[in-house]
Write an enzyme that holds these catalytic residues in place. Structure first.
Site, PDB file in Angstrom:
ATOM      1  N   ASP A 165    -120.792 -69.121  -6.993  1.00 32.18           N
ATOM      2  CA  ASP A 165    -119.734 -68.867  -7.971  1.00 32.18           C
ATOM      3  C   ASP A 165    -120.279 -68.941  -9.404  1.00 32.18           C
ATOM      4  OD1 ASP A 165    -117.087 -68.276  -7.291  1.00 32.18           O
ATOM      5  OD2 ASP A 165    -116.724 -70.305  -6.521  1.00 32.18           O
ATOM      6  N   LYS A 195    -113.439 -62.209   1.677  1.00 34.50           N
ATOM      7  CA  LYS A 195    -114.842 -62.641   1.601  1.00 34.50           C
ATOM      8  C   LYS A 195    -115.462 -62.667   2.999  1.00 34.50           C
ATOM      9  CE  LYS A 195    -113.918 -65.011  -2.672  1.00 34.50           C
ATOM     10  NZ  LYS A 195    -113.248 -66.145  -3.318  1.00 34.50           N
ATOM     11  N   GLN A 207    -112.961 -72.338  -2.534  1.00 35.76           N
ATOM     12  CA  GLN A 207    -111.915 -71.520  -3.157  1.00 35.76           C
ATOM     13  C   GLN A 207    -111.038 -72.380  -4.076  1.00 35.76           C
ATOM     14  OE1 GLN A 207    -111.773 -68.173  -2.674  1.00 35.76           O
ATOM     15  NE2 GLN A 207    -110.057 -68.002  -4.083  1.00 35.76           N
TER      16      GLN A 207
HETATM   17  N1  GUN Z   1    -110.087 -68.452  -7.217  1.00 34.64           N
HETATM   18  C1  GUN Z   1    -109.839 -67.337  -7.945  1.00 34.64           C
HETATM   19  N2  GUN Z   1    -110.994 -66.771  -8.345  1.00 34.64           N
HETATM   20  C2  GUN Z   1    -111.982 -67.539  -7.852  1.00 34.64           C
HETATM   21  C3  GUN Z   1    -113.411 -67.460  -7.919  1.00 34.64           C
HETATM   22  O1  GUN Z   1    -114.010 -66.566  -8.536  1.00 34.64           O
HETATM   23  N3  GUN Z   1    -114.082 -68.450  -7.272  1.00 34.64           N
HETATM   24  C4  GUN Z   1    -113.457 -69.447  -6.600  1.00 34.64           C
HETATM   25  N4  GUN Z   1    -114.208 -70.379  -6.013  1.00 34.64           N
HETATM   26  N5  GUN Z   1    -112.151 -69.552  -6.522  1.00 34.64           N
HETATM   27  C5  GUN Z   1    -111.424 -68.594  -7.146  1.00 34.64           C
END
Ligand code: GUN
Length: 285
Positions: free
Chosen positions: A120, A53, A97
């Protein structure tokens, strides 16, 4: 004859190229989208996702902050950080995350993120807006799934879509988005009695169950679009989808591979959401 492969990597690149152009334009107005990513602890997979990211932000010219916190960080300290980011004007998107360490209540953290910065799409207000069809920030993987289907050129409206899996993160939102696109949607899950029979009726089949190679050709109508959201690590270390790609591609229509299908789209849609959130904050979207 083998089915056309849906190239998520290329589609992702094309979308990012469009985003980048827009970021250049916004910079001419001294305005830069900003994303904050928060990682608590040292989960190896999460560390990779967070690095990816950060790299995507860098490549696209976003402002980015990554907050790496110790595994024993208290919920209170995390909530304080979220509150600070909620009020920071150079941050338009906040992503915490997941999964979080067990002593932290995930829901309390998601609920604390400002709705307009919830890139998200996990905040209950954004989920609710999705259900009733109001503007919301869409969860990234489901938004990526819809984008991939649209880019096959197959019309979604009027089709029978079957979604296998009912998670909050993928199955439920994908089914809502397909309905919004005017598909007739059937949801299957672990307690569905006649899954193969229902699945064989699908013009569009989306699979998100987390079981490696579970869907073989007997689940698939000839010519159906097949989107595989699965990411399962095999003992060999190889990545496998939920769909048995080699078997299914003999009968299906356009189909996503794993890796290289849905995976690359998730971060791209996160970048798209952050751009939308940033523009909205300036009254531009
Ligand atoms: N962990 C695995 N996939 C995701 C996601 O799409 N968003 C977040 N915040 N954590 C994750």
């Amino acid at each position: 004859m083998s089915a056309p492969i849906i190239d998520g990597k290329q589609i992702s690149k094309d979308i990012r190229a469009g985003i980048q152009q827009e970021v250049v334009r916004l910079k001419e107005h001294n305005f830069q989208p900003g994303l904050a990513v928060v990682l608590v602890g040292e989960d190896p997979a999460s560390q990779v996702y967070v690095r990816n990211k950060e790299k995507a932000c860098h490549d696209l010219g976003y402002y980015s902050e990554v907050h790496r916190l110790a595994a024993d960080t208290s919920q209170e300290a995390l909530l304080e950080l979220v509150d600070k980011l909620n009020h920071q004007s150079n941050i338009h998107g906040i992503l915490v995350q997941l999964p979080l360490p067990k002593h932290i209540h995930e829901k309390a953290v998601i609920d604390a993120i400002a709705v307009e910065k919830d890139v998200d799409g996990f905040h209950p207000v954004n989920v609710g807006n999705l259900v009733i069809g109001d503007d919301s920030l869409l969860p990234c993987t489901p938004a990526g799934v819809i984008e991939l289907i649209k880019r096959t050129g197959v019309e979604i409206a009027g089709k029978h879509a079957v979604v296998i899996g009912r998670s909050n993160i993928v199955g439920k939102p994908v089914s809502l988005l397909l309905q919004r696109e005017n598909a007739t949607v059937t949801m299957c899950h672990s307690r569905t009695a006649n899954m193969a029979e229902l699945s064989r009726q699908a013009d569009i089949l989306v699979v998100a169950i987390g079981k490696a190679n579970f869907i073989d050709a007997s689940f698939v109508k000839p010519g159906a679009v097949v989107i595989d959201v699965g990411m399962n690590r095999l003992e060999s270390g190889k990545l496998a989808g939920d769909v048995d790609f080699e078997s299914v591609k003999q009968v299906s229509g356009p189909i996503t591979p794993v890796p290289g299908g849905v995976g690359p789209m998730t971060i791209t849609m996160l970048m798209q959401n952050t751009l939308v959130a940033a523009k909205r904050s300036h009254g531009l979207a």
